[in-house]
Design an enzyme around this catalytic site. Structure first.
Site, mmCIF file in Angstrom:
data_model
loop_
_atom_site.group_PDB
_atom_site.id
_atom_site.type_symbol
_atom_site.label_atom_id
_atom_site.label_comp_id
_atom_site.label_asym_id
_atom_site.label_seq_id
_atom_site.Cartn_x
_atom_site.Cartn_y
_atom_site.Cartn_z
ATOM 1 N N HIS A 121 0.810 -1.226 0.000
ATOM 2 C CA HIS A 121 0.000 0.000 0.000
ATOM 3 C C HIS A 121 0.838 1.269 0.000
ATOM 4 O O HIS A 121 0.357 2.329 0.392
ATOM 5 C CB HIS A 121 -0.973 -0.013 1.192
ATOM 6 N N CYS A 129 3.940 13.475 -7.541
ATOM 7 C CA CYS A 129 2.990 14.373 -8.193
ATOM 8 C C CYS A 129 1.682 13.633 -8.487
ATOM 9 O O CYS A 129 1.694 12.494 -8.950
ATOM 10 C CB CYS A 129 3.602 14.897 -9.490
HETATM 11 C C1 BJW Z 1 -3.315 -5.783 16.785
HETATM 12 C C2 BJW Z 1 -2.807 -5.026 17.802
HETATM 13 C C3 BJW Z 1 -1.637 -5.481 18.361
HETATM 14 C C4 BJW Z 1 -4.566 -4.050 17.190
HETATM 15 N N1 BJW Z 1 -1.063 -6.577 17.890
HETATM 16 N N2 BJW Z 1 -2.729 -6.879 16.335
HETATM 17 C C5 BJW Z 1 -13.145 -7.547 -2.847
HETATM 18 C C6 BJW Z 1 -14.179 -7.548 -1.934
HETATM 19 C C7 BJW Z 1 -14.634 -6.352 -1.378
HETATM 20 C C8 BJW Z 1 -14.074 -5.119 -1.735
HETATM 21 C C9 BJW Z 1 -13.039 -5.129 -2.638
HETATM 22 C C10 BJW Z 1 -12.577 -6.322 -3.166
HETATM 23 N N3 BJW Z 1 -11.544 -6.040 -3.996
HETATM 24 C C11 BJW Z 1 -11.336 -4.679 -3.967
HETATM 25 C C12 BJW Z 1 -12.240 -4.101 -3.157
HETATM 26 C C13 BJW Z 1 -12.359 -2.631 -2.858
HETATM 27 C C14 BJW Z 1 -11.382 -2.151 -1.824
HETATM 28 C C15 BJW Z 1 -11.647 -2.896 -0.529
HETATM 29 O O1 BJW Z 1 -10.967 -3.827 -0.157
HETATM 30 N N4 BJW Z 1 -12.646 -2.441 0.218
HETATM 31 C C16 BJW Z 1 -13.013 -3.083 1.492
HETATM 32 C C17 BJW Z 1 -12.813 -2.077 2.644
HETATM 33 C C18 BJW Z 1 -14.438 -3.532 1.418
HETATM 34 N N5 BJW Z 1 -10.012 -2.315 -2.247
HETATM 35 C C19 BJW Z 1 -9.407 -1.396 -3.004
HETATM 36 O O2 BJW Z 1 -9.976 -0.382 -3.371
HETATM 37 C C20 BJW Z 1 -7.987 -1.666 -3.456
HETATM 38 N N6 BJW Z 1 -7.833 -1.428 -4.837
HETATM 39 C C21 BJW Z 1 -8.403 -2.179 -5.748
HETATM 40 O O3 BJW Z 1 -9.035 -3.164 -5.502
HETATM 41 O O4 BJW Z 1 -8.200 -1.714 -7.033
HETATM 42 C C22 BJW Z 1 -8.813 -2.390 -8.124
HETATM 43 C C23 BJW Z 1 -8.196 -1.796 -9.369
HETATM 44 C C24 BJW Z 1 -7.545 -2.628 -10.245
HETATM 45 C C25 BJW Z 1 -6.968 -2.081 -11.411
HETATM 46 C C26 BJW Z 1 -7.050 -0.717 -11.664
HETATM 47 C C27 BJW Z 1 -7.686 0.114 -10.754
HETATM 48 C C28 BJW Z 1 -8.265 -0.424 -9.588
HETATM 49 C C29 BJW Z 1 -7.012 -0.691 -2.792
HETATM 50 C C30 BJW Z 1 -6.930 -0.847 -1.330
HETATM 51 C C31 BJW Z 1 -5.966 0.186 -0.757
HETATM 52 C C32 BJW Z 1 -6.027 0.234 0.756
HETATM 53 N N7 BJW Z 1 -5.342 1.360 1.243
HETATM 54 C C33 BJW Z 1 -5.316 1.639 2.674
HETATM 55 C C34 BJW Z 1 -4.897 3.102 2.895
HETATM 56 C C35 BJW Z 1 -3.410 3.280 2.688
HETATM 57 C C36 BJW Z 1 -3.001 4.675 2.980
HETATM 58 C C37 BJW Z 1 -3.310 5.093 4.399
HETATM 59 O O5 BJW Z 1 -2.884 4.428 5.369
HETATM 60 O O6 BJW Z 1 -3.958 6.113 4.565
HETATM 61 O O7 BJW Z 1 -4.433 0.732 3.338
HETATM 62 S S1 BJW Z 1 -6.885 1.318 3.478
HETATM 63 C C38 BJW Z 1 -6.200 0.711 4.986
HETATM 64 O O8 BJW Z 1 -6.579 -0.663 5.161
HETATM 65 C C39 BJW Z 1 -4.661 0.730 4.778
HETATM 66 C C40 BJW Z 1 -4.286 -0.579 5.394
HETATM 67 O O9 BJW Z 1 -3.035 -1.008 4.874
HETATM 68 C C41 BJW Z 1 -5.417 -1.495 5.018
HETATM 69 C C42 BJW Z 1 -5.551 -2.706 5.859
HETATM 70 O O10 BJW Z 1 -5.832 -2.349 7.173
HETATM 71 P P1 BJW Z 1 -5.183 -3.197 8.355
HETATM 72 O O11 BJW Z 1 -3.710 -3.113 8.281
HETATM 73 O O12 BJW Z 1 -5.769 -4.547 8.385
HETATM 74 O O13 BJW Z 1 -5.615 -2.315 9.618
HETATM 75 P P2 BJW Z 1 -6.986 -2.327 10.464
HETATM 76 O O14 BJW Z 1 -6.999 -1.052 11.225
HETATM 77 O O15 BJW Z 1 -8.141 -2.638 9.624
HETATM 78 O O16 BJW Z 1 -6.826 -3.562 11.461
HETATM 79 C C43 BJW Z 1 -5.869 -3.573 12.498
HETATM 80 C C44 BJW Z 1 -5.872 -4.950 13.120
HETATM 81 O O17 BJW Z 1 -4.844 -4.973 14.087
HETATM 82 C C45 BJW Z 1 -7.173 -5.307 13.850
HETATM 83 O O18 BJW Z 1 -7.558 -6.619 13.480
HETATM 84 C C46 BJW Z 1 -6.785 -5.260 15.326
HETATM 85 O O19 BJW Z 1 -7.481 -6.221 16.125
HETATM 86 C C47 BJW Z 1 -5.327 -5.619 15.244
HETATM 87 N N8 BJW Z 1 -4.522 -5.136 16.351
HETATM 88 N N9 BJW Z 1 -3.708 -3.933 18.022
HETATM 89 C C48 BJW Z 1 -1.688 -7.241 16.869
HETATM 90 N N10 BJW Z 1 -1.074 -4.787 19.389
HETATM 91 ZN ZN ZN Z 2 3.954 16.790 -11.960
#
Ligand code: BJW
Ligand code: ZN
Length: 281
Positions: A121, A129
């Site tokens: 990500h 840009c």
């Molecule tokens: C602990 C702890 C401790 C706490 N020890 N653990 C299929 C099905 C449904 C939807 C889709 C699908 N395919 C695509 C989609 C759409 C979408 C999506 O997934 N949506 C869902 C939300 C429904 N996906 C996308 O849009 C992706 N792109 C895409 O599919 O493009 C298609 C395409 C193809 C070709 C051309 C054009 C397009 C892109 C996804 C990008 C995600 N980006 C983010 C933001 C990054 C920048 C930022 O940070 O601002 O990435 S979103 C956010 O979620 C971030 C994270 O990396 C990501 C995952 O989150 P993560 O790491 O799991 O965090 P949390 O907060 O959710 O969970 C934390 C966990 O830690 C919890 O379980 C706690 O219990 C635990 N925890 N303390 C261990 N001490």
């Molecule tokens: Zn530029």
């Protein structure tokens, strides 16, 4: 931390030769970096991260979105890797074929001793840009990462000592810089909802998961795709999956072992269970 689950996970890790460690925001929680779905702090409490992390939000209000990322960048700069990051580095030191795949946009794996994680990500520290993709410099007043030694020759402060730590950064909307090439606004080098993941990173992640003999998933809610499919690829091809998370996730059902607890405690205990002589960080 002890128990039959930890012992079983330790056996799986000790037997592995090509493990994958797949991490999410929970990995950095004990470093003080809020998880993506945690409540945000301060001014940002009233915004939903899922609505800020989109190309549409940046088009509608670039200063709001750039200000949010700038505050997070500074928060990460103040953070230090935790014992979980160091345990992942210890696994890679012991098993050099280990591939670390992260969804995180912080740099705590690198600072914790994993030089080249596969970044699905993007990064908070690679702005570019929004129009021509030219890489852009980081803000010049960004403090160095916590724990970085002062450069040699830094004069001792005179008079009253400054309060410890960096002065509180400006927190709020902030106009993004203009691209030096074309003048369009600079954007964070992260992957927003609706954007494609970097293909080289996604290909490397799928290949590593398909070829691994153990996948350790740490601190991810496994809600965001396609990243959430990485552990499924490993499981489908017969590799055991071990999960570290204090709470259940959609991955529970495919896991050989679920270790319920914080990464900063469970991962060092797991390394010690696998290799009792190890320096687990
Ligand atoms: C602990 C702890 C401790 C706490 N020890 N653990 C299929 C099905 C449904 C939807 C889709 C699908 N395919 C695509 C989609 C759409 C979408 C999506 O997934 N949506 C869902 C939300 C429904 N996906 C996308 O849009 C992706 N792109 C895409 O599919 O493009 C298609 C395409 C193809 C070709 C051309 C054009 C397009 C892109 C996804 C990008 C995600 N980006 C983010 C933001 C990054 C920048 C930022 O940070 O601002 O990435 S979103 C956010 O979620 C971030 C994270 O990396 C990501 C995952 O989150 P993560 O790491 O799991 O965090 P949390 O907060 O959710 O969970 C934390 C966990 O830690 C919890 O379980 C706690 O219990 C635990 N925890 N303390 C261990 N001490
Ligand atoms: Zn530029």
């Amino acid at each position: 931390m002890t128990g039959p689950e930890l012992a079983e996970a330790g056996r799986l890790l000790a037997a592995a030769r090509r493990p994958v460690v797949f991490t999410g925001a929970g990995m950095s929680a004990e470093s003080g970096v809020p998880t993506f779905r945690d409540a945000q702090t301060g001014l940002w409490q009233r915004y939903d991260p899922q609505e800020l992390a989109t190309p549409a939000a940046f088009r509608a209000d670039p200063a709001l979105v750039w200000g949010w990322y700038e505050a997070r960048r500074r928060g990460v700069r103040r953070a230090l890797p935790n014992p979980g990051h160091r345990a992942v580095a210890a696994i890679q030191a012991r098993l050099p074929a280990t591939v670390v795949i992260t969804q995180n946009v912080d740099d705590l794996h690198e600072r914790g001793g994993v030089p080249a994680p596969v970044r699905l990500h993007g990064s908070l520290f690679a702005p570019r840009c929004s129009a021509c993709a030219r890489p852009a410099p980081l803000p010049s007043d960004l403090p160095p990462p916590a724990g970085t030694p002062e450069p040699r020759g830094t004069p001792e402060p005179r008079g009253e000592p400054e309060p410890r730590g960096e002065p509180e950064p400006q927190d709020g909307p902030l106009t993004p810089p203009a691209c030096a090439g074309c003048g369009a606004p600079v954007r964070p080098g992260v992957v927003w909802f609706g954007e494609a993941l970097p293909s080289a990173a996604l290909d490397a992640a799928v290949e590593a998961a398909a070829g691994c003999d153990l996948l350790l998933t740490v601190g991810t809610s496994a809600l965001v795709h396609p990243a959430a499919e990485i552990p499924l690829v490993a499981a489908r091809l017969g590799a055991p999956v071990v999960q570290v998370n204090p709470v259940p996730t959609p991955l529970d059902a495919i896991c050989a072992v679920n270790l319920r607890g914080p990464a900063g405690e469970v991962l060092p205990a797991l390394v010690r269970a696998a290799w009792p002589d190890a320096d687990a960080g």
